[in-house]
Design a protein around this motif. Sequence first.
Motif, PDB file in Angstrom:
ATOM      1  N   ILE A 128       0.900  -1.052  -0.071  1.00 60.04           N
ATOM      2  CA  ILE A 128       0.154  -0.253   0.141  1.00 60.04           C
ATOM      3  C   ILE A 128       0.859   1.161   0.178  1.00 60.04           C
ATOM      4  O   ILE A 128       0.566   2.261  -0.678  1.00 60.04           O
ATOM      5  N   GLU A 129       1.893   1.260   0.801  1.00 61.29           N
ATOM      6  CA  GLU A 129       2.894   2.452   0.976  1.00 61.29           C
ATOM      7  C   GLU A 129       3.504   2.559  -0.537  1.00 61.29           C
ATOM      8  O   GLU A 129       3.712   3.729  -0.915  1.00 61.29           O
ATOM      9  N   LEU A 130       3.983   1.450  -1.231  1.00 58.54           N
ATOM     10  CA  LEU A 130       4.657   1.487  -2.429  1.00 58.54           C
ATOM     11  C   LEU A 130       3.543   2.019  -3.497  1.00 58.54           C
ATOM     12  O   LEU A 130       3.942   2.845  -4.374  1.00 58.54           O
ATOM     13  N   GLU A 131       2.420   1.467  -3.486  1.00 63.12           N
ATOM     14  CA  GLU A 131       1.289   1.942  -4.210  1.00 63.12           C
ATOM     15  C   GLU A 131       1.040   3.512  -4.120  1.00 63.12           C
ATOM     16  O   GLU A 131       0.841   4.284  -4.901  1.00 63.12           O
ATOM     17  N   THR A 132       1.100   3.927  -2.990  1.00 59.16           N
ATOM     18  CA  THR A 132       0.863   5.465  -2.686  1.00 59.16           C
ATOM     19  C   THR A 132       2.065   6.134  -3.198  1.00 59.16           C
ATOM     20  O   THR A 132       1.902   7.276  -3.807  1.00 59.16           O
ATOM     21  N   ARG A 133       3.333   5.619  -2.767  1.00 54.90           N
ATOM     22  CA  ARG A 133       4.522   6.426  -3.597  1.00 54.90           C
ATOM     23  C   ARG A 133       4.566   6.419  -4.963  1.00 54.90           C
ATOM     24  O   ARG A 133       4.674   7.332  -5.576  1.00 54.90           O
ATOM     25  N   ILE A 134       4.101   5.192  -5.521  1.00 57.85           N
ATOM     26  CA  ILE A 134       3.875   5.188  -6.940  1.00 57.85           C
ATOM     27  C   ILE A 134       2.912   6.298  -7.414  1.00 57.85           C
ATOM     28  O   ILE A 134       3.191   6.911  -8.569  1.00 57.85           O
ATOM     29  N   SER A 135       1.927   6.376  -6.864  1.00 52.73           N
ATOM     30  CA  SER A 135       0.738   7.402  -7.294  1.00 52.73           C
ATOM     31  C   SER A 135       1.477   8.734  -7.273  1.00 52.73           C
ATOM     32  O   SER A 135       1.333   9.493  -7.911  1.00 52.73           O
ATOM     33  N   GLN A 136       2.261   9.025  -6.083  1.00 53.12           N
ATOM     34  CA  GLN A 136       2.785  10.280  -5.786  1.00 53.12           C
ATOM     35  C   GLN A 136       3.891  10.543  -6.904  1.00 53.12           C
ATOM     36  O   GLN A 136       3.945  11.704  -7.820  1.00 53.12           O
ATOM     37  N   LEU A 137       4.531   9.462  -7.299  1.00 55.29           N
ATOM     38  CA  LEU A 137       5.574   9.642  -8.460  1.00 55.29           C
ATOM     39  C   LEU A 137       4.882   9.889  -9.945  1.00 55.29           C
ATOM     40  O   LEU A 137       5.390  10.388 -10.656  1.00 55.29           O
ATOM     41  N   ASN A 138       3.693   9.061 -10.160  1.00 57.24           N
ATOM     42  CA  ASN A 138       3.096   9.397 -11.222  1.00 57.24           C
ATOM     43  C   ASN A 138       2.579  10.574 -11.124  1.00 57.24           C
ATOM     44  O   ASN A 138       2.653  11.367 -12.622  1.00 57.24           O
ATOM     45  N   ALA A 139       2.066  11.227 -10.331  1.00 58.10           N
ATOM     46  CA  ALA A 139       1.635  12.599 -10.147  1.00 58.10           C
ATOM     47  C   ALA A 139       2.808  13.606 -10.374  1.00 58.10           C
ATOM     48  O   ALA A 139       2.670  14.383 -11.308  1.00 58.10           O
ATOM     49  N   GLU A 140       3.985  13.441  -9.975  1.00 58.52           N
ATOM     50  CA  GLU A 140       5.033  14.218 -10.215  1.00 58.52           C
ATOM     51  C   GLU A 140       5.446  14.106 -11.670  1.00 58.52           C
ATOM     52  O   GLU A 140       5.656  15.227 -12.288  1.00 58.52           O
ATOM     53  N   ILE A 141       5.609  12.840 -12.120  1.00 56.15           N
ATOM     54  CA  ILE A 141       5.894  12.595 -13.582  1.00 56.15           C
ATOM     55  C   ILE A 141       4.997  13.407 -14.246  1.00 56.15           C
ATOM     56  O   ILE A 141       5.376  14.245 -15.233  1.00 56.15           O
ATOM     57  N   ALA A 142       3.606  13.340 -14.255  1.00 52.86           N
ATOM     58  CA  ALA A 142       2.521  13.882 -14.968  1.00 52.86           C
ATOM     59  C   ALA A 142       3.012  15.439 -14.929  1.00 52.86           C
ATOM     60  O   ALA A 142       2.726  16.176 -15.870  1.00 52.86           O
ATOM     61  N   GLU A 143       3.176  16.047 -13.620  1.00 49.87           N
ATOM     62  CA  GLU A 143       3.180  17.482 -13.390  1.00 49.87           C
ATOM     63  C   GLU A 143       4.536  17.936 -14.232  1.00 49.87           C
ATOM     64  O   GLU A 143       4.653  18.772 -14.780  1.00 49.87           O
ATOM     65  N   TYR A 144       5.626  16.929 -14.155  1.00 51.67           N
ATOM     66  CA  TYR A 144       6.938  17.288 -14.749  1.00 51.67           C
ATOM     67  C   TYR A 144       6.389  17.287 -16.285  1.00 51.67           C
ATOM     68  O   TYR A 144       7.206  18.264 -16.981  1.00 51.67           O
ATOM     69  N   ASN A 145       5.917  16.530 -16.797  1.00 45.69           N
ATOM     70  CA  ASN A 145       5.297  16.310 -18.343  1.00 45.69           C
ATOM     71  C   ASN A 145       4.813  17.714 -18.795  1.00 45.69           C
ATOM     72  O   ASN A 145       4.973  18.113 -19.924  1.00 45.69           O
ATOM     73  N   GLU A 146       3.866  18.056 -17.835  1.00 46.25           N
ATOM     74  CA  GLU A 146       3.071  19.259 -18.095  1.00 46.25           C
ATOM     75  C   GLU A 146       4.230  20.602 -18.097  1.00 46.25           C
ATOM     76  O   GLU A 146       4.011  21.452 -19.068  1.00 46.25           O
ATOM     77  N   SER A 147       4.929  20.510 -17.099  1.00 54.25           N
ATOM     78  CA  SER A 147       5.930  21.525 -17.351  1.00 54.25           C
ATOM     79  C   SER A 147       6.961  21.690 -18.237  1.00 54.25           C
ATOM     80  O   SER A 147       7.160  22.498 -18.859  1.00 54.25           O
ATOM     81  N   ARG A 148       7.011  20.332 -18.711  1.00 52.31           N
ATOM     82  CA  ARG A 148       8.110  20.153 -19.857  1.00 52.31           C
ATOM     83  C   ARG A 148       7.079  20.542 -21.188  1.00 52.31           C
ATOM     84  O   ARG A 148       7.858  21.279 -22.102  1.00 52.31           O
ATOM     85  N   GLU A 149       6.019  20.495 -21.244  1.00 53.26           N
ATOM     86  CA  GLU A 149       5.210  21.073 -22.608  1.00 53.26           C
ATOM     87  C   GLU A 149       5.205  22.404 -22.283  1.00 53.26           C
ATOM     88  O   GLU A 149       5.400  22.846 -23.623  1.00 53.26           O
ATOM     89  N   ARG A 150       5.063  22.713 -21.211  1.00 52.73           N
ATOM     90  CA  ARG A 150       4.882  24.502 -21.241  1.00 52.73           C
ATOM     91  C   ARG A 150       6.230  25.080 -21.527  1.00 52.73           C
ATOM     92  O   ARG A 150       6.215  26.157 -21.934  1.00 52.73           O
ATOM     93  N   GLU A 151       7.326  24.409 -21.131  1.00 52.01           N
ATOM     94  CA  GLU A 151       8.676  25.015 -21.342  1.00 52.01           C
ATOM     95  C   GLU A 151       9.312  24.630 -22.676  1.00 52.01           C
ATOM     96  O   GLU A 151      10.314  24.848 -23.043  1.00 52.01           O
ATOM     97  N   MET A 152       8.538  23.865 -23.466  1.00 48.48           N
ATOM     98  CA  MET A 152       9.014  23.309 -24.807  1.00 48.48           C
ATOM     99  C   MET A 152       9.540  24.448 -25.808  1.00 48.48           C
ATOM    100  O   MET A 152      10.619  24.376 -26.389  1.00 48.48           O
ATOM    101  N   PRO A 153       8.506  25.613 -25.840  1.00 48.34           N
ATOM    102  CA  PRO A 153       8.867  26.587 -26.844  1.00 48.34           C
ATOM    103  C   PRO A 153      10.161  27.163 -26.237  1.00 48.34           C
ATOM    104  O   PRO A 153      11.086  27.686 -27.144  1.00 48.34           O
ATOM    105  N   LEU A 154      10.252  27.658 -25.222  1.00 44.73           N
ATOM    106  CA  LEU A 154      11.736  28.278 -24.394  1.00 44.73           C
ATOM    107  C   LEU A 154      12.641  27.192 -24.858  1.00 44.73           C
ATOM    108  O   LEU A 154      13.770  27.620 -25.314  1.00 44.73           O
ATOM    109  N   VAL A 155      12.489  25.920 -24.829  1.00 42.43           N
ATOM    110  CA  VAL A 155      13.641  24.940 -24.897  1.00 42.43           C
ATOM    111  C   VAL A 155      14.090  24.932 -26.524  1.00 42.43           C
ATOM    112  O   VAL A 155      15.356  24.933 -27.024  1.00 42.43           O
ATOM    113  N   GLN A 156      12.902  25.169 -27.378  1.00 43.38           N
ATOM    114  CA  GLN A 156      13.261  25.293 -28.832  1.00 43.38           C
ATOM    115  C   GLN A 156      13.958  26.621 -28.933  1.00 43.38           C
ATOM    116  O   GLN A 156      14.842  26.415 -30.103  1.00 43.38           O
ATOM    117  N   GLU A 157      13.620  27.503 -28.540  1.00 44.60           N
ATOM    118  CA  GLU A 157      14.390  28.817 -28.774  1.00 44.60           C
ATOM    119  C   GLU A 157      15.718  28.858 -28.466  1.00 44.60           C
ATOM    120  O   GLU A 157      16.621  29.337 -28.882  1.00 44.60           O
TER     121      GLU A 157
END
Length: 286
Positions: A149-178
Amino acid sequence: MSKFEYPSLSRRDIVNVLADYQIATVSEADLINPNPDFISNLYTLILIHIDFLPEDHGQVDFAALEQFENPDLHIDSVRTMNLFHKIRELIAALDCPKKFTLKDLIKPDVDRTEFFLGAILNFFLHRFEKMNFLGPLVDELRMLAEQRIELETRISQLNAEIAEYNESREREMPLVQEVDARVKELRQTIPTLNNYQMSLKASIRKIKEKAREMDEKISSAEFALAQSAQENASLRSKIVQSPDKLQRALEEKRLIQVEAKNAERAAMQSFHDKTAILEVYTKVFF
């Protein structure tokens, strides 16, 4: 025992097991002369102890009793039937060679009572031994389940962080391309800068060579200047400070020069005279 098997327990063993596990306090005499109330109560205590009967088993479904004309007269009968069905269900689950009947509850027989009590308690001992053996495994499984249960909770947290990271990456993609475009542009200017750097190095070498030549010229000029300074000092040492002395020295030098010229003319005249005499002698004698 590792496997539940028959025969069941003896009368003394039944009394000891009930006492050792604090199920009930009975005597062998109670088992030799069983009565319905005692046997019903004993079966009830045993089934509650092995978690086969809830502690509130005495509660009766009054809605079902209302179907009778006199419900109060049937309360004990309903309780007895409920207990009977539970005991028969347990005996059947134990694959007992004898069938438990309602007569065994309301008019118990000594031998059959000891047989069924022994069978149930024998199963209880078998289960107790298994539970002691499986207890650590159950605890370990419970701990693993909690860790899961703890690992599943941690995995859920990591998945949420990954999703947030992906969203941040998409937002920063124009700057990265520039930035990538700027880096590409800068990389293209590197050869030009390298050539310019090489040109600067060549210019620096030439400047150093000229500086070395200038140093040599300066050293030569300094040496010449030093020599000139020495010559000037020598000349200054020869300069007469008094004009009268200088005039006398010049006069003396002029006189010496006149005398030298006179001596030169006299010598030349003597040479010419001797030459003329020589020519005369030559003509006369030859």
